[in-house]
Design a protein around this motif. Structure first.
Motif, PDB file in Angstrom:
ATOM      1  N   UNK A 104      44.445  45.027  47.328  1.00  0.00           N
ATOM      2  CA  UNK A 104      43.123  45.634  47.367  1.00  0.00           C
ATOM      3  C   UNK A 104      42.726  45.992  45.943  1.00  0.00           C
ATOM      4  N   UNK A 105      41.483  45.754  45.608  1.00  0.00           N
ATOM      5  CA  UNK A 105      41.019  46.106  44.272  1.00  0.00           C
ATOM      6  C   UNK A 105      39.654  46.762  44.380  1.00  0.00           C
ATOM      7  N   UNK A 106      39.334  47.555  43.393  1.00  0.00           N
ATOM      8  CA  UNK A 106      38.027  48.203  43.369  1.00  0.00           C
ATOM      9  C   UNK A 106      37.571  48.343  41.926  1.00  0.00           C
ATOM     10  N   UNK A 107      36.344  48.685  41.779  1.00  0.00           N
ATOM     11  CA  UNK A 107      35.770  48.845  40.451  1.00  0.00           C
ATOM     12  C   UNK A 107      34.279  49.105  40.556  1.00  0.00           C
ATOM     13  N   UNK A 108      33.587  48.984  39.449  1.00  0.00           N
ATOM     14  CA  UNK A 108      32.125  49.166  39.409  1.00  0.00           C
ATOM     15  C   UNK A 108      31.514  48.046  38.590  1.00  0.00           C
ATOM     16  N   UNK A 109      30.334  47.631  39.002  1.00  0.00           N
ATOM     17  CA  UNK A 109      29.634  46.625  38.195  1.00  0.00           C
ATOM     18  C   UNK A 109      28.856  47.320  37.081  1.00  0.00           C
ATOM     19  N   UNK A 110      28.104  46.546  36.300  1.00  0.00           N
ATOM     20  CA  UNK A 110      27.400  47.109  35.153  1.00  0.00           C
ATOM     21  C   UNK A 110      26.307  48.105  35.534  1.00  0.00           C
ATOM     22  N   UNK A 111      25.909  48.136  36.809  1.00  0.00           N
ATOM     23  CA  UNK A 111      24.876  49.069  37.269  1.00  0.00           C
ATOM     24  C   UNK A 111      25.469  50.307  37.935  1.00  0.00           C
ATOM     25  N   UNK A 114      29.587  50.317  43.383  1.00  0.00           N
ATOM     26  CA  UNK A 114      31.003  50.059  43.659  1.00  0.00           C
ATOM     27  C   UNK A 114      31.218  48.606  44.084  1.00  0.00           C
ATOM     28  N   UNK A 115      32.303  48.045  43.605  1.00  0.00           N
ATOM     29  CA  UNK A 115      32.712  46.702  44.031  1.00  0.00           C
ATOM     30  C   UNK A 115      34.133  46.810  44.541  1.00  0.00           C
ATOM     31  N   UNK A 116      34.625  45.796  45.103  1.00  0.00           N
ATOM     32  CA  UNK A 116      36.004  45.821  45.586  1.00  0.00           C
ATOM     33  C   UNK A 116      36.235  44.697  46.557  1.00  0.00           C
ATOM     34  N   UNK A 117      37.442  44.594  46.981  1.00  0.00           N
ATOM     35  CA  UNK A 117      37.776  43.549  47.931  1.00  0.00           C
ATOM     36  C   UNK A 117      39.262  43.448  48.150  1.00  0.00           C
ATOM     37  N   UNK A 118      39.602  42.395  48.796  1.00  0.00           N
ATOM     38  CA  UNK A 118      40.982  42.121  49.150  1.00  0.00           C
ATOM     39  C   UNK A 118      41.278  40.686  48.733  1.00  0.00           C
TER      40      UNK A 118
END
Length: 155
Positions: A104-111, A114-118
């Motif tokens: 599982x991963x997560x993060x943020x885009x330039x705006x 939240x982003x993320x996925x598997x």
């Protein structure tokens, strides 16, 4: 072949099995799908908490030790049986890495969204090298056992 030494095919098969295991230092055993947004590859020396590569490293050292013992003059009579135990460890390792796992991963885009996925981690090219090394070690172990079985018995 002198008495007490392993057949040449067993010696070379054990040597090739060890080389196949060590090749996974450069060829990944597990990897994400090619279409994944980022790549995660696990090889022989990738030790992480969530990565069971320690068993691969232990199996590689065991196969290497057995390959070295196979080339000693008058190899021990118990060598094929220990090689079969190494094959069992290699099979367990191959099964362990054949089962799909994920991250599982997560993060943020330039705006700031939240982003993320598997990402699913699947067997890669190095896994096939481990399977080939397992087959070679099995061959190395079975040849002396079959030869002993077929050898005429002295009275």
């Amino acid at each position: 072949m002198s008495s007490g030494s392993l057949p040449l095919i067993s010696r070379f098969a054990a040597l090739l099995a060890a080389l196949g295991c060590w090749a996974t230092a450069w060829v990944p055993i597990s990897s994400t799908r090619p279409d994944a947004p980022f790549t995660i590859e696990y090889g022989l020396f990738d030790h992480q908490i969530d990565n069971p590569m320690a068993i691969v490293l232990a199996a590689t050292w065991l196969v290497t030790l057995l390959a070295g013992l196979a080339w000693l003059p008058g190899a021990p009579r118990w060598w094929p049986f220990v090689a079969l135990a190494a094959v069992a460890v290699q099979i367990a390792t191959a099964i362990l890495h054949a089962l799909p796992t994920g991250v599982f991963w997560d993060g943020m885009d330039e705006f700031g969204n939240p982003t993320g996925g598997y990402e699913e981690i699947l067997p890669a090219t190095g896994w096939w090298l481990l399977v080939l090394a397992t087959a070679l070690m099995l061959l190395a172990a079975l040849v002396p056992l079959v030869r002993r079985r077929r050898a005429p018995r002295g009275r």
